[in-house]
Motif scaffolding. Structure first.
Motif, PDB file in Angstrom:
ATOM      1  N   GLY A 160       0.836  -1.183   0.000  1.00  0.00           N
ATOM      2  CA  GLY A 160       0.000   0.000   0.000  1.00  0.00           C
ATOM      3  C   GLY A 160       0.875   1.238   0.000  1.00  0.00           C
ATOM      4  O   GLY A 160       1.779   1.375  -0.815  1.00  0.00           O
ATOM      5  N   LYS A 161       0.656   2.130   0.965  1.00  0.00           N
ATOM      6  CA  LYS A 161       1.462   3.351   1.061  1.00  0.00           C
ATOM      7  C   LYS A 161       2.657   3.195   1.992  1.00  0.00           C
ATOM      8  O   LYS A 161       3.395   4.143   2.232  1.00  0.00           O
ATOM      9  N   PRO A 183       3.791   1.460   9.934  1.00  0.00           N
ATOM     10  CA  PRO A 183       2.778   2.407   9.470  1.00  0.00           C
ATOM     11  C   PRO A 183       2.882   3.823  10.022  1.00  0.00           C
ATOM     12  O   PRO A 183       2.057   4.666   9.683  1.00  0.00           O
ATOM     13  N   GLY A 184       3.873   4.114  10.842  1.00  0.00           N
ATOM     14  CA  GLY A 184       4.002   5.461  11.385  1.00  0.00           C
ATOM     15  C   GLY A 184       5.450   5.796  11.680  1.00  0.00           C
ATOM     16  O   GLY A 184       6.365   5.052  11.315  1.00  0.00           O
ATOM     17  N   GLY A 211      -0.925  -3.843   3.614  1.00  0.00           N
ATOM     18  CA  GLY A 211      -0.892  -2.403   3.409  1.00  0.00           C
ATOM     19  C   GLY A 211      -2.126  -1.680   3.894  1.00  0.00           C
ATOM     20  O   GLY A 211      -2.137  -0.461   4.035  1.00  0.00           O
ATOM     21  N   SER A 212      -3.204  -2.444   4.149  1.00  0.00           N
ATOM     22  CA  SER A 212      -4.436  -1.829   4.651  1.00  0.00           C
ATOM     23  C   SER A 212      -4.503  -1.852   6.178  1.00  0.00           C
ATOM     24  O   SER A 212      -5.461  -1.336   6.757  1.00  0.00           O
ATOM     25  N   CYS A 213      -3.495  -2.425   6.821  1.00  0.00           N
ATOM     26  CA  CYS A 213      -3.512  -2.574   8.279  1.00  0.00           C
ATOM     27  C   CYS A 213      -2.765  -1.425   8.955  1.00  0.00           C
ATOM     28  O   CYS A 213      -1.781  -0.915   8.425  1.00  0.00           O
TER      29      CYS A 213
END
Length: 216
Positions: A160-161, A183-184, A211-213
């Motif tokens: 994902g991103k 993710p952060g 990627g959506s988690c």
């Protein structure tokens, strides 16, 4: 105590990698000792055999995994947040999630098909696992779980991103695929492990899901 537990779990994962080789060496050493204590003057007859127990490697559960379907289980939008500290915006169609372990710094959620009879199959062959973990410095720099190489030096792919670290056989639909995403900006990591034969997912699909988690 929770930090010590996480470190212990990470050390156990690393030991599993070398477990097979260590067991083999240990067996060879035992056999070698058996031969070394034989009288050096023996000239006839075969030496007494040294009986050694075969080391148990891996999981002794012999139940078969679910059948790999011809069509992969599709990813759909998730309309209900997962329980716990991590949720995902996508979910395998028709699957459910439950918390199987929780502490202040470590949590595990398992996704599975509610229509599958869990008594027929070993847990590690039909579950998709989402784990809370974090980067820790154990003397090698900031590392995650089974890796001893620092996070910054591991090869990355896109989920994902997010940047991600992935392991497994590309295109393999039958589990043992793993993705870690950061993710952060904190040291919190989401670990996603696919053991589910009945998903029939390749690595690209697992990366889409991972990627959506994110943390809530």
């Amino acid at each position: 105590m929770d930090a010590d537990l996480v470190r212990g779990q990470r050390a156990l994962k690393r030991r599993r990698i070398t477990g097979i080789a260590s067991a083999t060496v240990a067996t060879a050493l035992v056999i070698g000792v058996g031969w070394s204590v034989l009288p050096s003057g023996t000239t006839s007859g075969a030496p007494a055999a040294t009986v050694t127990k075969k080391p148990i490697v891996g999981d002794p559960d012999k139940r078969k995994p679910p059948v790999i379907p011809a069509t992969a289980v599709p990813l759909v939008a998730n309309t209900k947040a997962f329980p716990g500290v991590i949720t995902c915006d996508l979910i395998p169609k028709g699957w459910v999630v439950r918390i199987v372990y929780a502490s202040p710094i470590a949590q595990q959620q398992d996704l599975s098909d509610p229509n599958l009879n869990p008594k027929k199959f070993h847990n590690a062959t039909y579950t998709l696992t989402v784990r809370q973990t974090e980067l820790m410095d154990e003397g090698e720099g900031l590392t995650v779980d089974k890796y001893s190489t620092p996070w910054t030096k591991l090869p990355k792919v896109r989920a994902g991103k997010y940047q991600a670290v992935a392991s497994g056989v590309p295109g393999s639909p039958n589990g043992r695929q793993e993705v870690y995403i950061k993710p952060g900006k904190s040291n919190k990591i989401v670990g996603v492990s696919n053991h589910a034969y009945n998903l029939a997912w390749d690595m690209d699909t697992l990366l889409r899901f991972a990627g959506s988690c994110h943390y809530k």
